[in-house]
Scaffold this active site. Structure first.
Site, PDB file in Angstrom:
ATOM      1  N   GLY A   1     -19.757 -57.261 -87.910  1.00 53.67           N
ATOM      2  CA  GLY A   1     -20.028 -56.764 -86.564  1.00 53.67           C
ATOM      3  C   GLY A   1     -21.503 -56.532 -86.311  1.00 53.67           C
ATOM      4  O   GLY A   1     -22.358 -56.819 -87.142  1.00 53.67           O
TER       5      GLY A   1
ATOM      6  N   ASP B   1     -14.464 -57.779 -93.788  1.00 54.94           N
ATOM      7  CA  ASP B   1     -14.261 -57.865 -92.339  1.00 54.94           C
ATOM      8  C   ASP B   1     -12.965 -58.626 -92.052  1.00 54.94           C
ATOM      9  O   ASP B   1     -12.550 -59.494 -92.822  1.00 54.94           O
ATOM     10  CB  ASP B   1     -15.439 -58.577 -91.668  1.00 54.94           C
ATOM     11  CG  ASP B   1     -15.556 -58.237 -90.194  1.00 54.94           C
ATOM     12  OD1 ASP B   1     -16.510 -57.538 -89.820  1.00 54.94           O
ATOM     13  OD2 ASP B   1     -14.697 -58.661 -89.407  1.00 54.94           O
TER      14      ASP B   1
ATOM     15  N   LYS C   1     -19.887 -40.446 -78.790  1.00 58.04           N
ATOM     16  CA  LYS C   1     -18.644 -40.275 -78.022  1.00 58.04           C
ATOM     17  C   LYS C   1     -17.642 -39.379 -78.742  1.00 58.04           C
ATOM     18  O   LYS C   1     -16.618 -38.995 -78.169  1.00 58.04           O
ATOM     19  CB  LYS C   1     -18.033 -41.640 -77.709  1.00 58.04           C
ATOM     20  CG  LYS C   1     -18.901 -42.476 -76.771  1.00 58.04           C
ATOM     21  CD  LYS C   1     -18.329 -43.854 -76.566  1.00 58.04           C
ATOM     22  CE  LYS C   1     -19.192 -44.647 -75.571  1.00 58.04           C
ATOM     23  NZ  LYS C   1     -20.587 -44.822 -76.026  1.00 58.04           N
TER      24      LYS C   1
ATOM     25  N   THR D   1     -20.867 -48.129 -62.950  1.00 57.55           N
ATOM     26  CA  THR D   1     -19.710 -47.254 -62.725  1.00 57.55           C
ATOM     27  C   THR D   1     -20.053 -46.076 -61.818  1.00 57.55           C
ATOM     28  O   THR D   1     -19.295 -45.732 -60.914  1.00 57.55           O
ATOM     29  CB  THR D   1     -19.170 -46.722 -64.066  1.00 57.55           C
ATOM     30  OG1 THR D   1     -20.232 -46.083 -64.779  1.00 57.55           O
ATOM     31  CG2 THR D   1     -18.605 -47.857 -64.908  1.00 57.55           C
TER      32      THR D   1
ATOM     33  N   ARG E   1     -14.628 -45.397 -65.343  1.00 51.82           N
ATOM     34  CA  ARG E   1     -13.394 -45.941 -65.891  1.00 51.82           C
ATOM     35  C   ARG E   1     -12.655 -44.861 -66.672  1.00 51.82           C
ATOM     36  O   ARG E   1     -13.247 -43.836 -67.029  1.00 51.82           O
ATOM     37  CB  ARG E   1     -13.713 -47.142 -66.785  1.00 51.82           C
ATOM     38  CG  ARG E   1     -14.330 -48.310 -66.034  1.00 51.82           C
ATOM     39  CD  ARG E   1     -14.768 -49.414 -66.975  1.00 51.82           C
ATOM     40  NE  ARG E   1     -15.852 -48.977 -67.848  1.00 51.82           N
ATOM     41  CZ  ARG E   1     -16.445 -49.765 -68.754  1.00 51.82           C
ATOM     42  NH1 ARG E   1     -16.043 -51.017 -68.895  1.00 51.82           N
ATOM     43  NH2 ARG E   1     -17.425 -49.297 -69.499  1.00 51.82           N
TER      44      ARG E   1
END
Length: 644
Positions: free
Chosen positions: A301, A323, A419, A481, A549
């Site tokens: 990634g 992975d 987050k 957004t 969202r």
């Protein structure tokens, strides 16, 4: 291919022969002129002198000596269009050597010449050969000036070494499509001076007026050492001119001193975000990577691949890439083999969800360091598939953490996210649970478990910047957004550097928080990207606000309330003090989470809220955090897990 090479070699041979013939003719003429000047330009006196009879011998010897001498000093490998002072010096030295050899040969043959003859001769050779080479530059520059109508009138910002090199190439390169008409530099000592015939007209305050006065079409920023803040200030002024913008890469990309017009590129939004060059202690990082077996989950990634690249530079005993996506893993494998042929590299395909696969890898390779980057990260997608977030993020982390404990891994670094702080979405909540998992395992294992928390990374797959680029390319609209949404940004390489530096500070149980710099308003980001494309927001490209969202919030936080901040030796890395939670309750809830019915997403969210009291569900009231203090029961539970 062979015919092309033969053609290139033939062209070079013809050029060298032509140049050698010119030098022979110059040597012949210089010998004659040297004697002619010696007799004060009086041909009759020269012809009647006893030296004239030896002139032919001198000319022949001079012609013979000049070519080998110039060849020894590589004067036939130089490109005339880049003739410089250094080449003139080599011409002088080569001419002096050729003259000494010629004079020695004349003495051996008894062909005496006036004592002043070799002095005059060498001066003529230097002057004529130098003129021949520099004349080529002059002709090219004259032709470039004659053809300037088709070139863009260009303002160059930066009168330093990089700017001067770029200006030189613009002036003499046949491939140049730019004509520099003015230079901007903040150095007061340079103002009013000329660089390669182009005037430095002032500092950045003069950009707008100079652009109008000189009818500038394009602005090129040639200050590779400038900070992002300085570049942003300059670009904000340049936007008002309506000119297209290009720039040189940063100084770390030009470390070898290679500055050319081929490296000039469009100004990118990455030039204005993140921070300046991150400094880390490579000795501390190498101390726990060099000679060790390193495993990177999610190694294909965005973050995982950079973890692998930087780990490879520290000469590990073995690097293991794990992975689920074979294409990404294969591409990285080829890259690392190409750049680090000495590296003991193992690429394994599998999922962190599969505990048996994970455990077998740990049992076979016994990694000393684990960088756990495998995770689902897209907030809206995980809102629609919450069980996948739990299975991959939570129990994938659990599987890798448990395998590390059972197989004696020395250090475990979890790649977390901002987050996870007061999460409003399943993805963020799942990452907070991951942090709790590694903190729990840290108490019952010799492995040092830590988490590193940071914000968005520039250029990662699925991030907002590639989306904006595509929307601008398609003619808009650019979708934001909410006008007030802000985010932290950092480049992938600097984020990984700080991850490894944080790992050097690890003692076990810490949540490291990276200083992300100033937050960026996404609306400003979108509008700057439109301007960098040479367009005007809401005129050429509309900006449309679509609303937040599911699971998104206006701003991200890097610390949980109560964690506090503890400094480290690196000013960009802090340690958040651990918030206590009941390990026994947490373990029981994990088992309940594992056994939940996948058809009941609401029940899943309720259970997540029970595990993560800071998880904010807009449709449900918040539950109070458990204050249980039975750590011993939690450790006992973990001991039971270790024996399973």
């Amino acid at each position: 291919m062979k015919s092309v090479i033969n053609s290139m070699n033939k062209q070079k041979l013809i050029r060298v022969i032509a140049l050698a013939v010119c030098d022979i003719i110059i040597a012949w003429i210089a010998a004659f002129l040297a004697l002619y000047i010696r007799f004060e330009l009086d041909a009759d006196v020269m012809l009647k002198s006893g030296f004239y009879g030896n002139l032919l011998k001198a000319q022949i010897i001079a012609a013979i000596c000049i070519v080998p001498s110039f060849a020894v000093f590589n004067l036939y490998n130089s490109l005339w269009e880049f003739a410089s002072i250094s080449e003139l010096v080599r011409i002088a030295v080569a001419s002096l050597v050729a003259t000494v050899v010629m004079e020695f040969a004349l003495l051996m043959l008894g062909a005496h010449m006036p004592r002043s003859f070799p002095i005059i001769y060498v001066m003529l050779i230097i002057m004529l050969c130098g003129l021949l080479r520099f004349a080529y530059r002059g002709i090219r520059r004259f032709r470039a000036g004659m053809n300037g109508k088709g070139q863009k009138r260009t303002m160059l910002i930066g009168g330093g070494q990089a700017g001067a090199m770029v200006l030189r190439e613009f002036s003499y390169s046949a491939h140049s499509k730019n004509k520099v008409v003015c230079i901007i530099d903040d150095d007061h000592a340079k103002r009013g001076t000329y660089i390669y015939g182009v005037k430095v007209v002032g500092g950045k305050e003069a950009i707008i007026d100079a652009a109008e006065k000189y009818k500038v079409e394009e602005i090129i920023i040639a200050i590779p050492s400038a900070s992002r803040r300085q570049k942003l200030d300059i670009l904000e002024i340049c936007h008002e001119t309506g000119c297209s913008l290009r720039t040189l890469p940063g100084i770390y990309q030009l470390a070898n001193g290679d500055v050319s017009i081929q490296k000039i590129r469009e100004v990118d939004i990455e030039d204005l975000l993140g921070r300046d060059i991150v400094k880390i202690n490579l000795d501390e990082v190498a101390g726990y990577i060099t000679g060790k077996t390193v495993l990177v989950t999610g190694g294909g990634g965005s973050i995982g691949s950079e973890l692998c690249r930087q780990a490879a530079q520290q000469k590990p005993k073995r690097l293991i890439i794990f992975d689920i996506y074979e294409n990404n893993a294969y591409d990285l494998q080829m890259e690392l083999k190409r750049n680090h042929p000495e590296l003991e590299l193992t690429v394994l395909i599998g999922s962190v969800r599969d505990y048996k696969r994970v455990f077998n890898i740990f049992e076979k390779y016994k990694p000393d360091l684990v960088c756990h980057a495998a995770a689902h990260k897209h907030v809206p997608l995980m809102e629609d598939s919450p069980f996948e977030a739990i299975k991959n993020n939570v129990f994938g982390t659990y599987n890798v953490a448990k395998a590390a404990a059972l197989n004696g891994t020395g250090r475990f670094i979890l790649i977390s996210t901002d987050k996870a702080v007061n999460p409003t979405n399943v993805m963020g909540a799942s990452k907070r649970i991951c942090e709790m998992i590694v903190q729990m395992w840290n108490e019952c294992s010799d492995t040092e478990y830590v988490a590193v928390r940071f914000g968005n990374v520039l250029g990662s797959a699925g991030s907002v910047i590639p989306l904006f680029r595509r929307q601008i390319k398609e003619g808009g609209p650019v979708t934001v957004t909410d006008k007030n949404v802000i985010r932290y940004f950092m480049t992938i390489p600097e984020a990984v550097q700080l991850i490894f530096q944080a790992g050097a500070y690890a003692k076990g149980g810490e949540i490291f928080v990276l200083d992300m710099g100033e937050p960026v308003r996404i609306d400003d980001l979108a509008r700057n990207m439109i301007r960098l494309s040479g367009l005007e927001p809401d005129v050429d490209i509309p900006v449309v606000y679509t609303g937040l969202r599911p699971g998104e919030k206006l701003y991200e936080e890097l610390l949980l309330s109560g964690e506090g901040m503890q400094k480290t030796d690196n000013d960009l890395i802090y340690i958040g003090h651990e918030i206590d939670f009941d390990r026994t309750d947490f373990a029981v809830n994990l088992e309940a989470l594992r056994d939940m019915d996948e058809k009941d997403e609401e029940a899943l969210r309720d259970k997540i809220a029970e595990i993560v009291p800071t998880y904010h569900r807009v449709d449900r009231p918040q539950k109070k955090q458990s204050t249980g203090e039975n750590k011993k029961e939690g450790v006992a539970w973990a001991d039971m897990e270790l024996t399973r």
